[in-house]
Design a protein around this motif. Structure first.
Motif, short mmCIF file in Angstrom:
data_model
loop_
_atom_site.label_atom_id
_atom_site.label_comp_id
_atom_site.label_asym_id
_atom_site.label_seq_id
_atom_site.Cartn_x
_atom_site.Cartn_y
_atom_site.Cartn_z
N PHE A 8 -32.90 21.60 31.94
CA PHE A 8 -33.92 22.56 31.54
C PHE A 8 -34.09 22.58 30.02
O PHE A 8 -35.22 22.59 29.50
CB PHE A 8 -33.54 23.95 32.04
CG PHE A 8 -34.46 25.05 31.57
CD1 PHE A 8 -35.73 25.18 32.09
CD2 PHE A 8 -34.05 25.93 30.59
CE1 PHE A 8 -36.58 26.19 31.65
CE2 PHE A 8 -34.88 26.94 30.15
CZ PHE A 8 -36.15 27.07 30.68
N VAL A 9 -32.98 22.54 29.29
CA VAL A 9 -33.06 22.55 27.83
C VAL A 9 -33.69 21.25 27.32
O VAL A 9 -34.54 21.26 26.42
CB VAL A 9 -31.65 22.74 27.23
CG1 VAL A 9 -31.70 22.65 25.70
CG2 VAL A 9 -31.07 24.08 27.65
N GLU A 10 -33.28 20.13 27.89
CA GLU A 10 -33.84 18.84 27.47
C GLU A 10 -35.34 18.79 27.73
O GLU A 10 -36.11 18.27 26.91
CB GLU A 10 -33.13 17.70 28.21
CG GLU A 10 -31.68 17.51 27.78
CD GLU A 10 -30.96 16.51 28.65
OE1 GLU A 10 -31.58 16.04 29.65
OE2 GLU A 10 -29.80 16.18 28.35
N LEU A 11 -35.78 19.32 28.88
CA LEU A 11 -37.20 19.32 29.19
C LEU A 11 -37.96 20.23 28.22
O LEU A 11 -39.08 19.91 27.80
CB LEU A 11 -37.41 19.78 30.63
CG LEU A 11 -38.85 19.76 31.14
CD1 LEU A 11 -39.42 18.35 31.11
CD2 LEU A 11 -38.93 20.33 32.56
N SER A 12 -37.36 21.36 27.86
CA SER A 12 -38.01 22.27 26.91
C SER A 12 -38.20 21.60 25.56
O SER A 12 -39.28 21.67 24.95
CB SER A 12 -37.17 23.55 26.75
OG SER A 12 -37.02 24.21 27.99
N ILE A 13 -37.16 20.93 25.07
CA ILE A 13 -37.27 20.24 23.78
C ILE A 13 -38.26 19.09 23.87
O ILE A 13 -39.03 18.83 22.93
CB ILE A 13 -35.88 19.75 23.34
CG1 ILE A 13 -34.94 20.93 23.10
CG2 ILE A 13 -35.98 18.91 22.08
CD1 ILE A 13 -35.37 21.85 21.98
N GLU A 14 -38.27 18.40 25.01
CA GLU A 14 -39.22 17.30 25.18
C GLU A 14 -40.66 17.80 25.13
O GLU A 14 -41.54 17.16 24.53
CB GLU A 14 -38.96 16.60 26.51
CG GLU A 14 -39.87 15.41 26.78
CD GLU A 14 -39.60 14.76 28.13
OE1 GLU A 14 -40.41 13.91 28.54
OE2 GLU A 14 -38.60 15.11 28.77
#
Length: 430
Positions: free
Chosen positions: A16-22
């Protein structure tokens, strides 16, 4: 690992965090591309695009330096602030370039003379705009409590980026404009058609319509005030009916399930209920649920140690697999599961999404302790806790209220901390 044993991650917040930053990266790239297209369309000069585009990495680099100096990190809050500042920071440089181009075209000045005259005209305007924006965002840095912790980073990032944007618009953009911009006739036919159409719109239809509108409002001031009050009343009416929360709940790719069986239920009964819930999630909701992890002996949030409680963590499938079907979202799965187990004969089975920030949001909840100061005994304390829970469940603003004893002298509504789990098990669907 021994043969037949697999290692699976039951609760992982990193996707979820990686997708948000992406998504932040995508937004940054889209903002830069839009700035380039707008400048090419309206100014028809690749040289003019260089001034604001160079300002973007310089301002972001300076903002990162300030974040490093203040011991803040690159996170979803600071990156979100940088996304918002992209439009603001390029706006200052665009104003400089556009005004220089206008003076070169309308007054026939050289790039250097147009830059000098342009900065004399717009410097105070740039200062005023940035002071107003800073006055809007800076007070958030002084919020107290959990709100201050969240918005302080956001405020600092916004104000820093806007201040650096102003500095670059006054210090870097003018010399770049004087060196890069060139007076030139527009030879490209579509560009000439576009420019003539914009001139007719701005100096013709738009100007006449704006003048007529202003004159009409001046002749009917009471009607304008009445319209304003109607708009404000409508906004207040809508505001009162929109659901409110401290932090919005988001699909993080995981669901938490709390199992609270009737008093006196055995561990075997709790295990049977857990298996029933897991079978439902892995079979009937298998399109959305990838794996489950169950822990017996304590409730949701690792609190409320008892043999009649359990906590189940359901890991959902990758966001890409569920993006196109709203029925596979975490909220939809939790809604169907709560409806399925709402009248379960063994006890309460409650599905919920974890809050965006642990301990905050609609599912973060609160913990309340009742203390028997009069020495009435555990039975009276338990009765008082149950009465409090029954009253709380009548309040539409409170949900998922539970009471569970922690020792002989206190009881809490919601959950309490536990020292160790009693048993655990995990299952997955291949």
């Amino acid at each position: 690992m021994p043969e037949g044993v697999e290692f699976r991650i039951a609760y992982d917040t990193s996707p979820f965090v990686e997708l948000s930053i992406e998504q932040v990266y995508h937004t940054l790239i889209e903002a830069v591309v839009l700035v380039f297209l707008v400048l090419i369309i309206f100014l028809q000069s690749w040289r003019a695009t260089l001034v604001p585009l160079i300002a973007v990495p310089v301002v972001l680099l300076g903002t990162f330096a300030v974040l490093y100096a203040t011991a803040y990190s690159i996170n979803t809050l600071t990156m979100f602030a940088m996304v918002l500042t992209i439009g603001l920071l390029v706006g200052d440089a665009i104003v400089v370039v556009e005004n220089v181009e206008r003076l070169m075209e309308d007054e026939g000045l050289s790039a250097l003379e147009a830059t000098r005259k342009s900065m004399g005209q717009i410097t105070t305007a740039l200062l005023g705009v940035n002071v107003v924006l800073a006055a809007v965002f800076l007070p958030m840095a002084f919020f107290g409590g959990s709100t201050g912790v969240i918005y302080r980073q956001f405020s600092l990032t916004m104000v820093t980026a806007m201040t650096l944007s102003l500095v670059l618009a006054i210090v870097l953009s003018p010399p770049m404009s004087a060196r890069l911009l060139r007076p030139r006739p527009v030879r490209f036919a579509p560009a000439r058609w576009f420019n003539s159409g914009m001139d007719r719109f701005t100096h013709g239809y738009f100007t006449h319509g704006y003048d007529a509108g202003v004159r009409g409002t001046m002749r009917a001031p009471l009607l304008v005030l009445a319209t304003l009050f109607v708009v404000l009343g409508g906004a207040w009416w809508v505001y009162q009916r929109i659901d409110s929360s401290f932090i919005p709940t988001e699909d993080q790719g995981v669901l938490m399930t709390q199992v609270s069986l009737a008093e006196g239920a055995t561990t075997q009964r709790a295990l049977a209920t857990v298996k029933e819930v897991e079978d439902y999630l892995l079979n009937e909701e298998g399109a959305a649920v990838e794996a489950t992890f169950a822990s017996l002996g304590f409730g949701f949030g690792f609190g409320g140690s008892s043999q009649n409680g359990a906590m189940i963590c359901a890991k959902l499938r990758d966001f890409e697999e569920r993006r196109d079907d709203p029925a596979l979202s975490a909220a939809s799965v939790a809604g169907r599961a709560n409806l399925r187990f709402a009248t379960h004969r063994a006890g309460r089975v409650m599905f919920m999404q974890p809050p965006a920030i642990p301990g905050m949001g609609n599912t973060g909840g609160l913990t309340m302790y009742l203390v028997d100061q009069a020495g009435n005994g555990s039975a009276a304390l338990k009765t008082a806790a149950e009465q409090l829970v029954a009253a709380a469940r009548q309040n539409p603003g409170v949900s998922n209220v539970d009471a569970r004893g922690t020792d002989e002298d206190s009881a809490c509504a919601s959950t309490s901390a536990t020292r160790r789990p009693r048993a655990s098990a995990s299952r997955s669907r291949r």
